[in-house]
Design a protein around this motif. Structure first.
Motif, PDB file in Angstrom:
ATOM      1  N   MET A 214      24.058 -44.715 -46.166  1.00 45.69           N
ATOM      2  CA  MET A 214      22.689 -44.819 -45.646  1.00 45.69           C
ATOM      3  C   MET A 214      22.112 -43.486 -45.198  1.00 45.69           C
ATOM      4  O   MET A 214      21.019 -43.456 -44.633  1.00 45.69           O
ATOM      5  CB  MET A 214      22.683 -45.815 -44.474  1.00 45.69           C
ATOM      6  N   HIS A 215      22.797 -42.373 -45.496  1.00 46.92           N
ATOM      7  CA  HIS A 215      22.358 -41.104 -44.905  1.00 46.92           C
ATOM      8  C   HIS A 215      20.933 -40.719 -45.300  1.00 46.92           C
ATOM      9  O   HIS A 215      20.213 -40.144 -44.510  1.00 46.92           O
ATOM     10  CB  HIS A 215      23.332 -39.969 -45.251  1.00 46.92           C
ATOM     11  N   ASP A 216      20.519 -41.035 -46.522  1.00 44.99           N
ATOM     12  CA  ASP A 216      19.177 -40.635 -46.982  1.00 44.99           C
ATOM     13  C   ASP A 216      18.177 -41.791 -46.986  1.00 44.99           C
ATOM     14  O   ASP A 216      17.156 -41.719 -47.655  1.00 44.99           O
ATOM     15  CB  ASP A 216      19.270 -40.051 -48.402  1.00 44.99           C
ATOM     16  N   ILE A 217      18.480 -42.838 -46.237  1.00 40.94           N
ATOM     17  CA  ILE A 217      17.631 -44.029 -46.245  1.00 40.94           C
ATOM     18  C   ILE A 217      16.181 -43.678 -45.904  1.00 40.94           C
ATOM     19  O   ILE A 217      15.234 -44.294 -46.402  1.00 40.94           O
ATOM     20  CB  ILE A 217      18.198 -45.102 -45.269  1.00 40.94           C
ATOM     21  N   GLY A 218      15.989 -42.631 -45.084  1.00 36.60           N
ATOM     22  CA  GLY A 218      14.644 -42.203 -44.682  1.00 36.60           C
ATOM     23  C   GLY A 218      13.798 -41.685 -45.838  1.00 36.60           C
ATOM     24  O   GLY A 218      12.573 -41.563 -45.724  1.00 36.60           O
ATOM     25  N   LYS A 219      14.445 -41.406 -46.989  1.00 38.28           N
ATOM     26  CA  LYS A 219      13.672 -40.925 -48.145  1.00 38.28           C
ATOM     27  C   LYS A 219      12.715 -41.979 -48.695  1.00 38.28           C
ATOM     28  O   LYS A 219      11.819 -41.652 -49.469  1.00 38.28           O
ATOM     29  CB  LYS A 219      14.624 -40.447 -49.252  1.00 38.28           C
ATOM     30  N   VAL A 220      12.898 -43.237 -48.296  1.00 40.22           N
ATOM     31  CA  VAL A 220      11.945 -44.269 -48.737  1.00 40.22           C
ATOM     32  C   VAL A 220      10.528 -43.908 -48.322  1.00 40.22           C
ATOM     33  O   VAL A 220       9.565 -44.340 -48.959  1.00 40.22           O
ATOM     34  CB  VAL A 220      12.260 -45.692 -48.191  1.00 40.22           C
TER      35      VAL A 220
ATOM     36  N   THR B 141      11.552 -34.867 -42.649  1.00 38.69           N
ATOM     37  CA  THR B 141      11.405 -36.059 -41.805  1.00 38.69           C
ATOM     38  C   THR B 141      12.252 -37.233 -42.297  1.00 38.69           C
ATOM     39  O   THR B 141      12.347 -38.247 -41.623  1.00 38.69           O
ATOM     40  CB  THR B 141       9.926 -36.526 -41.701  1.00 38.69           C
ATOM     41  N   HIS B 142      12.894 -37.085 -43.478  1.00 40.26           N
ATOM     42  CA  HIS B 142      13.738 -38.204 -43.927  1.00 40.26           C
ATOM     43  C   HIS B 142      14.904 -38.429 -42.961  1.00 40.26           C
ATOM     44  O   HIS B 142      15.449 -39.525 -42.885  1.00 40.26           O
ATOM     45  CB  HIS B 142      14.226 -38.016 -45.376  1.00 40.26           C
ATOM     46  N   THR B 143      15.244 -37.416 -42.173  1.00 37.57           N
ATOM     47  CA  THR B 143      16.335 -37.576 -41.201  1.00 37.57           C
ATOM     48  C   THR B 143      15.880 -38.412 -39.996  1.00 37.57           C
ATOM     49  O   THR B 143      16.536 -39.384 -39.639  1.00 37.57           O
ATOM     50  CB  THR B 143      16.826 -36.206 -40.703  1.00 37.57           C
TER      51      THR B 143
ATOM     52  N   TYR C  22      21.564 -36.699 -38.423  1.00 37.12           N
ATOM     53  CA  TYR C  22      22.132 -35.353 -38.279  1.00 37.12           C
ATOM     54  C   TYR C  22      22.827 -34.775 -39.505  1.00 37.12           C
ATOM     55  O   TYR C  22      23.471 -33.740 -39.402  1.00 37.12           O
ATOM     56  CB  TYR C  22      23.097 -35.337 -37.087  1.00 37.12           C
ATOM     57  N   HIS C  23      22.695 -35.399 -40.662  1.00 39.51           N
ATOM     58  CA  HIS C  23      23.460 -34.880 -41.806  1.00 39.51           C
ATOM     59  C   HIS C  23      22.921 -33.555 -42.338  1.00 39.51           C
ATOM     60  O   HIS C  23      23.572 -32.915 -43.152  1.00 39.51           O
ATOM     61  CB  HIS C  23      23.578 -35.926 -42.932  1.00 39.51           C
ATOM     62  N   HIS C  24      21.725 -33.126 -41.873  1.00 41.67           N
ATOM     63  CA  HIS C  24      21.221 -31.810 -42.280  1.00 41.67           C
ATOM     64  C   HIS C  24      21.286 -30.767 -41.169  1.00 41.67           C
ATOM     65  O   HIS C  24      20.714 -29.689 -41.275  1.00 41.67           O
ATOM     66  CB  HIS C  24      19.797 -31.917 -42.831  1.00 41.67           C
ATOM     67  N   GLU C  25      21.985 -31.112 -40.087  1.00 42.19           N
ATOM     68  CA  GLU C  25      22.249 -30.080 -39.075  1.00 42.19           C
ATOM     69  C   GLU C  25      23.250 -29.086 -39.664  1.00 42.19           C
ATOM     70  O   GLU C  25      24.063 -29.447 -40.520  1.00 42.19           O
ATOM     71  CB  GLU C  25      22.833 -30.706 -37.800  1.00 42.19           C
TER      72      GLU C  25
ATOM     73  N   ALA D 262      30.114 -33.471 -47.905  1.00 48.76           N
ATOM     74  CA  ALA D 262      30.165 -34.392 -49.051  1.00 48.76           C
ATOM     75  C   ALA D 262      28.800 -34.485 -49.726  1.00 48.76           C
ATOM     76  O   ALA D 262      28.699 -34.528 -50.958  1.00 48.76           O
ATOM     77  CB  ALA D 262      30.625 -35.776 -48.590  1.00 48.76           C
ATOM     78  N   ASP D 263      27.733 -34.485 -48.927  1.00 50.30           N
ATOM     79  CA  ASP D 263      26.375 -34.626 -49.450  1.00 50.30           C
ATOM     80  C   ASP D 263      25.959 -33.403 -50.267  1.00 50.30           C
ATOM     81  O   ASP D 263      25.436 -33.526 -51.369  1.00 50.30           O
ATOM     82  CB  ASP D 263      25.400 -34.837 -48.278  1.00 50.30           C
ATOM     83  N   VAL D 264      26.222 -32.232 -49.733  1.00 53.72           N
ATOM     84  CA  VAL D 264      25.814 -31.014 -50.444  1.00 53.72           C
ATOM     85  C   VAL D 264      26.649 -30.855 -51.722  1.00 53.72           C
ATOM     86  O   VAL D 264      26.107 -30.525 -52.788  1.00 53.72           O
ATOM     87  CB  VAL D 264      25.922 -29.761 -49.543  1.00 53.72           C
TER      88      VAL D 264
HETATM   89 FE    FE Z   1      19.430 -35.857 -46.813  1.00 49.58          FE
END
Ligand code: FE
Ligand code: C2E
Ligand code: SIN
Ligand code: SIN
Ligand code: SIN
Ligand code: FE
Length: 385
Positions: free
Chosen positions: A242-248, A271-273, A297-300, A326-328
């Motif tokens: 669910m880390h990028d769920i805000g991209k919706v 703002t997706h975070t 916080y996955h982009h901190e 893992a994401d990058v």
């Molecule tokens: Fe992201």
């Protein structure tokens, strides 16, 4: 409907072979059932099949004589992890069809009793199956959900009294099996919901949902390598999709832009975070709490130059520091609307170069230590499709 849903669950567990923690737990339970029945009856060996529609699926094989003689891997390699159709030809199949214990005191007469029996495994392993009990496992609703087979038992197991005891303990085992399958169904349903939710966001900018499955597994590998306890590693497996769920909430013209974002566009992108954090706010479950922290916080970055809050070092929650790597990695080796895929080794070099800058050095070390496993995972999925 009407058909038990756990059959579909098993379908996926066995079919796709997803390495889910729930699968591990279910398997542990099945092994325990077999072990306990072997101890109780003094049987030399035991195996367990689970029923899925018209099929029996082989799940567990134990044998104390063979296990003393040969390494477990050697034994397991000899045994086909198979499923077969339920019919009266096999002992286990007949056990399901008849709904009762099949007891064979003398296996040399098994063909006379009308069963076909494959002796090649015995032969290859230097073993002899002399006697056998096949016991149907019934759910509390009376449905046969599996078969337990015990081999080489003492004579008293075949007496009326012996069989009565076997039946009673098998009933107990069947209840835990039934509960285990239901729990597994719930977990799978939960995970399925998560993947579907996450896919809503993924669908907008990617062709497949493989991304979330890969990066969630890599996140779990890292957590395991960092020696986090299995429950926490499992939580990360479930929560990270669910880390990028805000991209919706990010407009398509930004998300799908086949070029570098302007500064303004990137501000919106960031703002997706916080949007992800809001979507997952005020949840009651541990799972969604962890998911929220990861989304937020996955982009901190470890050196404090990330977003949304510019947290630094240990102030960034551990789970977010893990998922960041893992994401990058996954973003780099994948095709994006704005970039071509990188070769995995280039991505690895990049991750290492960001040690202490973007990433927590310990997480990078764990990533490097699990790299063989990670590459194996990527080689078995089509990253570019
Ligand atoms: Fe992201
Ligand atoms: P994403 O595509 O999932 O990328 C996640 C993170 O992977 C990025 O976070 C970045 O840290 C890293 N990353 C991805 N591609 C590259 C790359 O080519 N080089 C390097 N050094 N790192 C890379 P970031 O930058 O915070 O971006 C977050 C999200 O914003 C991205 O998620 C993507 O959806 C979007 N985005 C970022 N840059 C661009 C862009 O230039 N164009 C478009 N259309 N979207 C972008
Ligand atoms: C899990 O599946 O282990 C997470 C349970 C939860 O927190 O809901
Ligand atoms: C927040 O900053 O929104 C809460 C911090 C946290 O959940 O760790
Ligand atoms: C992925 O989402 O990483 C796979 C699909 C793609 O790269 O476009
Ligand atoms: Fe991502």
């Amino acid at each position: 409907m009407g058909k038990p849903k756990y059959q579909d669950i098993l379908d996926r567990l066995v079919g796709i072979g997803l390495l889910l923690a729930s699968e591990k737990n279910l398997h542990k339970l099945l092994e325990k059932i077999v072990e306990e029945e072997m101890n109780f009856t003094n049987a030399e060996g035991g195996s367990l099949y689970i029923r899925r529609g018209k099929y029996l699926i082989f799940m567990v094989f134990r044998n104390r004589i063979l296990e003393n003689k040969l390494p477990r891997d050697t034994i397991l390699k000899r045994i086909k992890k198979s499923k077969f159709e339920i019919n009266e030809k096999s002992i286990a199949g007949a056990c399901v069809k008849r709904g009762e214990i099949i007891s064979i005191r003398d296996m040399s007469r098994v063909e006379e009793l009308g069963f076909s029996y494959d002796r090649s495994i015995d032969r290859e392993l230097g073993y002899e199956t002399k006697s056998l009990l096949a016991i149907p496992l019934k759910s509390p609703e009376g449905e046969i959900i599996g078969v337990l087979q015990l081999i080489n038992l003492p004579q008293e197991s075949f007496t009326e009294e012996g069989l009565r005891l076997v039946r009673a303990t098998a009933a107990q085992a069947a209840i835990s099996l039934s509960n285990g399958l239901l729990l597994d169904e719930l977990k799978k349903a939960q995970l399925d919901t998560i993947y579907r939710l996450a896919k809503v966001a993924e669908f907008k900018d990617r062709e497949t949902g493989d991304h979330i499955k890969r990066m969630s597994r890599v996140s779990m590998y890292i957590a395991e390598t960092l020696k986090h306890d299995p429950d926490f590693s499992e939580l990360i497996l479930y929560a990270s999709p669910m880390h990028d769920i805000g991209k919706v909430a990010i407009p398509d013209h930004i998300l799908l832009k086949p070029a570098k974002l302007t500064e303004e566009e990137f501000e919106i992108m960031k703002t997706h975070t916080t949007i992800g954090g809001e979507i997952l706010e005020n949840a009651d479950t541990e799972l969604l709490k962890v998911a929220r922290v990861i989304a937020l916080y996955h982009h901190e970055k470890f050196d404090g130059t990330g977003y949304p809050e510019g947290l630094k070092g240990e102030n960034i929650p551990t789970e977010a520091r893990i998922v960041a790597v893992a994401d990058v990695f996954d973003a780099l080796v994948s095709k994006r609307p704005y970039k071509a895929p990188w070769p995995p080794d280039e991505a690895l070099k990049y991750i290492v170069s960001q040690k202490g800058k973007h990433f927590d050095p310990e997480v990078v070390k764990a990533f490097v230590d699990s790299y063989e496993k990670i590459i194996d995972l990527y080689e078995h999925s089509d990253i570019r499709s």
